[in-house]
Design a protein around this motif. Sequence first.
Motif, PDB file in Angstrom:
ATOM      1  N   LEU A 399       0.834  -1.207   0.000  1.00  0.00           N
ATOM      2  CA  LEU A 399       0.000   0.000   0.000  1.00  0.00           C
ATOM      3  C   LEU A 399       0.865   1.251   0.000  1.00  0.00           C
ATOM      4  N   GLY A 400       2.004   1.199   0.692  1.00  0.00           N
ATOM      5  CA  GLY A 400       2.940   2.323   0.643  1.00  0.00           C
ATOM      6  C   GLY A 400       3.465   2.543  -0.754  1.00  0.00           C
ATOM      7  N   LEU A 401       3.795   1.441  -1.451  1.00  0.00           N
ATOM      8  CA  LEU A 401       4.235   1.531  -2.842  1.00  0.00           C
ATOM      9  C   LEU A 401       3.151   2.173  -3.708  1.00  0.00           C
ATOM     10  N   ALA A 402       1.911   1.702  -3.550  1.00  0.00           N
ATOM     11  CA  ALA A 402       0.805   2.228  -4.357  1.00  0.00           C
ATOM     12  C   ALA A 402       0.564   3.708  -4.074  1.00  0.00           C
ATOM     13  N   LEU A 403       0.609   4.089  -2.798  1.00  0.00           N
ATOM     14  CA  LEU A 403       0.379   5.486  -2.456  1.00  0.00           C
ATOM     15  C   LEU A 403       1.496   6.368  -3.004  1.00  0.00           C
ATOM     16  N   ASP A 404       2.727   5.902  -2.887  1.00  0.00           N
ATOM     17  CA  ASP A 404       3.862   6.680  -3.390  1.00  0.00           C
ATOM     18  C   ASP A 404       3.737   6.909  -4.895  1.00  0.00           C
ATOM     19  N   LEU A 405       3.495   5.834  -5.645  1.00  0.00           N
ATOM     20  CA  LEU A 405       3.420   5.969  -7.094  1.00  0.00           C
ATOM     21  C   LEU A 405       2.174   6.738  -7.529  1.00  0.00           C
ATOM     22  N   SER A 406       1.083   6.610  -6.777  1.00  0.00           N
ATOM     23  CA  SER A 406      -0.124   7.394  -7.073  1.00  0.00           C
ATOM     24  C   SER A 406       0.126   8.877  -6.852  1.00  0.00           C
ATOM     25  N   LEU A 407       0.799   9.212  -5.768  1.00  0.00           N
ATOM     26  CA  LEU A 407       1.121  10.609  -5.498  1.00  0.00           C
ATOM     27  C   LEU A 407       2.073  11.163  -6.553  1.00  0.00           C
ATOM     28  N   ARG A 408       3.013  10.346  -7.002  1.00  0.00           N
ATOM     29  CA  ARG A 408       3.984  10.819  -7.994  1.00  0.00           C
ATOM     30  C   ARG A 408       3.305  11.129  -9.326  1.00  0.00           C
ATOM     31  N   GLU A 410       0.664  12.622  -9.448  1.00  0.00           N
ATOM     32  CA  GLU A 410       0.070  13.932  -9.179  1.00  0.00           C
ATOM     33  C   GLU A 410       1.140  14.970  -8.851  1.00  0.00           C
ATOM     34  N   ASN A 411       2.401  14.651  -9.209  1.00  0.00           N
ATOM     35  CA  ASN A 411       3.539  15.541  -8.917  1.00  0.00           C
ATOM     36  C   ASN A 411       3.740  15.748  -7.424  1.00  0.00           C
ATOM     37  N   ARG A 412       3.404  14.725  -6.657  1.00  0.00           N
ATOM     38  CA  ARG A 412       3.677  14.705  -5.219  1.00  0.00           C
ATOM     39  C   ARG A 412       4.455  13.428  -4.918  1.00  0.00           C
ATOM     40  N   ASN A 413       4.685  13.138  -3.649  1.00  0.00           N
ATOM     41  CA  ASN A 413       5.391  11.904  -3.313  1.00  0.00           C
ATOM     42  C   ASN A 413       5.144  11.537  -1.860  1.00  0.00           C
ATOM     43  N   LEU A 414       5.418  10.291  -1.544  1.00  0.00           N
ATOM     44  CA  LEU A 414       5.171   9.800  -0.188  1.00  0.00           C
ATOM     45  C   LEU A 414       6.111  10.444   0.827  1.00  0.00           C
ATOM     46  N   ASP A 415       7.341  10.785   0.420  1.00  0.00           N
ATOM     47  CA  ASP A 415       8.284  11.421   1.348  1.00  0.00           C
ATOM     48  C   ASP A 415       7.672  12.683   1.956  1.00  0.00           C
ATOM     49  N   ASP A 416       7.078  13.506   1.114  1.00  0.00           N
ATOM     50  CA  ASP A 416       6.544  14.769   1.616  1.00  0.00           C
ATOM     51  C   ASP A 416       5.300  14.552   2.470  1.00  0.00           C
ATOM     52  N   TYR A 417       4.536  13.501   2.161  1.00  0.00           N
ATOM     53  CA  TYR A 417       3.411  13.159   3.053  1.00  0.00           C
ATOM     54  C   TYR A 417       3.941  12.717   4.416  1.00  0.00           C
ATOM     55  N   MET A 418       4.984  11.891   4.422  1.00  0.00           N
ATOM     56  CA  MET A 418       5.561  11.447   5.694  1.00  0.00           C
ATOM     57  C   MET A 418       6.136  12.630   6.468  1.00  0.00           C
ATOM     58  N   PHE A 449      -8.671  12.665  -3.315  1.00  0.00           N
ATOM     59  CA  PHE A 449      -7.580  11.683  -3.393  1.00  0.00           C
ATOM     60  C   PHE A 449      -7.523  10.870  -2.101  1.00  0.00           C
ATOM     61  N   SER A 450      -7.558  11.562  -0.971  1.00  0.00           N
ATOM     62  CA  SER A 450      -7.439  10.888   0.320  1.00  0.00           C
ATOM     63  C   SER A 450      -8.608   9.945   0.566  1.00  0.00           C
ATOM     64  N   ASN A 451      -9.819  10.426   0.317  1.00  0.00           N
ATOM     65  CA  ASN A 451     -10.995   9.584   0.554  1.00  0.00           C
ATOM     66  C   ASN A 451     -10.980   8.351  -0.342  1.00  0.00           C
ATOM     67  N   SER A 452     -10.568   8.536  -1.587  1.00  0.00           N
ATOM     68  CA  SER A 452     -10.514   7.402  -2.506  1.00  0.00           C
ATOM     69  C   SER A 452      -9.522   6.348  -2.018  1.00  0.00           C
ATOM     70  N   PHE A 453      -8.345   6.783  -1.599  1.00  0.00           N
ATOM     71  CA  PHE A 453      -7.329   5.839  -1.136  1.00  0.00           C
ATOM     72  C   PHE A 453      -7.806   5.094   0.106  1.00  0.00           C
ATOM     73  N   TYR A 466      -1.885  -1.705  -9.968  1.00  0.00           N
ATOM     74  CA  TYR A 466      -0.433  -1.759  -9.905  1.00  0.00           C
ATOM     75  C   TYR A 466       0.220  -1.739 -11.281  1.00  0.00           C
ATOM     76  N   SER A 467      -0.404  -2.375 -12.271  1.00  0.00           N
ATOM     77  CA  SER A 467       0.205  -2.390 -13.603  1.00  0.00           C
ATOM     78  C   SER A 467       0.389  -0.973 -14.128  1.00  0.00           C
ATOM     79  N   GLU A 468      -0.632  -0.154 -13.957  1.00  0.00           N
ATOM     80  CA  GLU A 468      -0.569   1.241 -14.398  1.00  0.00           C
ATOM     81  C   GLU A 468       0.432   2.032 -13.571  1.00  0.00           C
ATOM     82  N   LEU A 469       0.407   1.822 -12.248  1.00  0.00           N
ATOM     83  CA  LEU A 469       1.298   2.573 -11.364  1.00  0.00           C
ATOM     84  C   LEU A 469       2.761   2.229 -11.618  1.00  0.00           C
TER      85      LEU A 469
END
Length: 598
Positions: A399-408, A410-418, A449-453, A466-469
């Motif tokens: 799920l961390g992988l999926a969230l990171d790649l989903s955010l990327r 959107e020109n965001r990333n998991l690092d900045d969320y953390m 985005f948050s509610n969907s995740f 995952y294939s798309e991400l």
Amino acid sequence: MRHSFFLLPLFLFVFSLNAQTNTYTISFENAVHHEADVNVTFTNITSDTLEVRMSRSSPGRYALHEFAKNVYGLKATDGNGKVLNIYRKDPYSWFVSGHNGTVHIRYTLFANRGDGTYSQIDETHAHLNIPATFMYAPKLSDRKIEVNFNVRKDLNWKIATQLPLVSGTTYAAPNLQYFMDSPTEISDFGLREFMVDGQNIRFALHHNGTEEELDTYFEKVKKVVLEQQKVYGELPNFDYDTYTFLACYIPNASGDGMEHRNSTILTSTRSLAEGGMERNIGTVSHEFFHAWNVERIRPKSLEPFDFSKANMSGSLWFAEGFTSYYTNLILVRAGLITPEKYVEGLTGTFNYVWNSPARQFFNPIEMSYQAPFVDAATSVDPVNRENTFISYYSYGSMLGLALDLSLRKENRNLDDYMKLVWKTFGRTEKPYSITDLQKTLALYAGTDFSNSFFDNYIYNSKMPKYSELLGSVGVSLSQNPEMPYFGASVGKTKDGNGLVENNPFLDSPAYKARLTKGDIITQLNGKAFPKDQKFTEYIKSFPVGEAITVQFERFGEKNTTEVILEPDPAYSITLVEKSGLAPKKSVLKSRNDWLGSD
């Protein structure tokens, strides 16, 4: 462990001679037989009866361990040496009466498992997990503690711990919570240190290797520390400005890792010379990441930690799982593994999560609730975990992988969320709820985005695309429809027959054929079970759709069934270049942003 003590001004942490203090002494004269002699003194007791206990659980673990089972020879006296009455009403408590305000307790501890949960005492070391070692008085848990480790000078023992030094071999803790969270390694270890932004990072290694090996390994440790600092933008403010790795890479250890507030336990039977240089560093990465995520970014459900029972949290998919996602990501960013190795290393975890039938029973929160039954827990009755449980480490990692790649995307990333979670809950040491994580993601990436995740993947158990991400970073996800699938692990008995070793996966060919764990396969298509070939290789000789006649024994009775092989549901994860495709420059940039280091 989060301790409200450390939210108070530092001057309160002065060990005054006038303050009430519980004192401990531990000695190791009989280390060869795994015994320690423990003495505890409680003074200024105002109640007629003093209750003392051994912990039933340990910080960072969620199951019961019943440490009282290794305590014997307990005696209690008062301040004048009078023998006191002791009675028991449960397996883990002692009630002492007739004292004069002071109670001295002495007992023998047996300890012979060197990992993050238990203690181990022998002539190589005294490896002490505090809850597994020392009794405590619940009513006196706010008192300061001093402990004297009476080390074996003849064995050149030294002390490594996050506890602050008082003098000599005496160390202190502000209260019981901090004491219980402070593992201690006493041995002839090697020590390396380096400073990061005014804080001392220490690595104490008990091993049978060379100083040069320790030097080389410590350089890897330093890279991990500095790379993780980049994720959050800063180190935590460690108490006493020090963080200590307590590593035991010795034959008599048991492989483990366990995080603590200002230290971590790292144990492995692998020496640095025999694979540990590469294979042990992942545990270093995982446990140090916990200095932020779980020790200070702390779930409300684990605060405060209760030593009298199992501790349950629905947040482990984040606390342990997201930490697991970063474990190897940090290693590739630090240059300790290659991008190719990292990407291909995702395959096993992905298949475990994606193909598990357990998602129909529990979502990630409910998987986290299973921790008291699986986290180093033991039971004698068989369970059906193959079909009902996905480790929150693995589930959360994917799920961390999926969230990171989903955010990327959107020109965001998991690092900045953390970072945002850290600034909101970690730096301030304000425990969070799952709803808090959702709200924080909404602040960072938007409510939709948050509610969907959370609605799809946390409160429910759907799977991301995952294939798309993975494709967005030039990673291929593929299956081989011609690879046959049996659906159960089959080993061999002593006489060369096949043995079904696990519960067949739900709705797999073996499951549909009504095979079950413990069945002994004697013949396949009328021929003896192949004795000189692995079963997985044997199955590959058949085409998908083939019906295999299986003769087997169950409870001494002979049976026959038919297994119809299906396409293997397993996926392979590789860089797209391995299939001869050239990723676009924009895709390569996205991959480098993901796997690279700033």
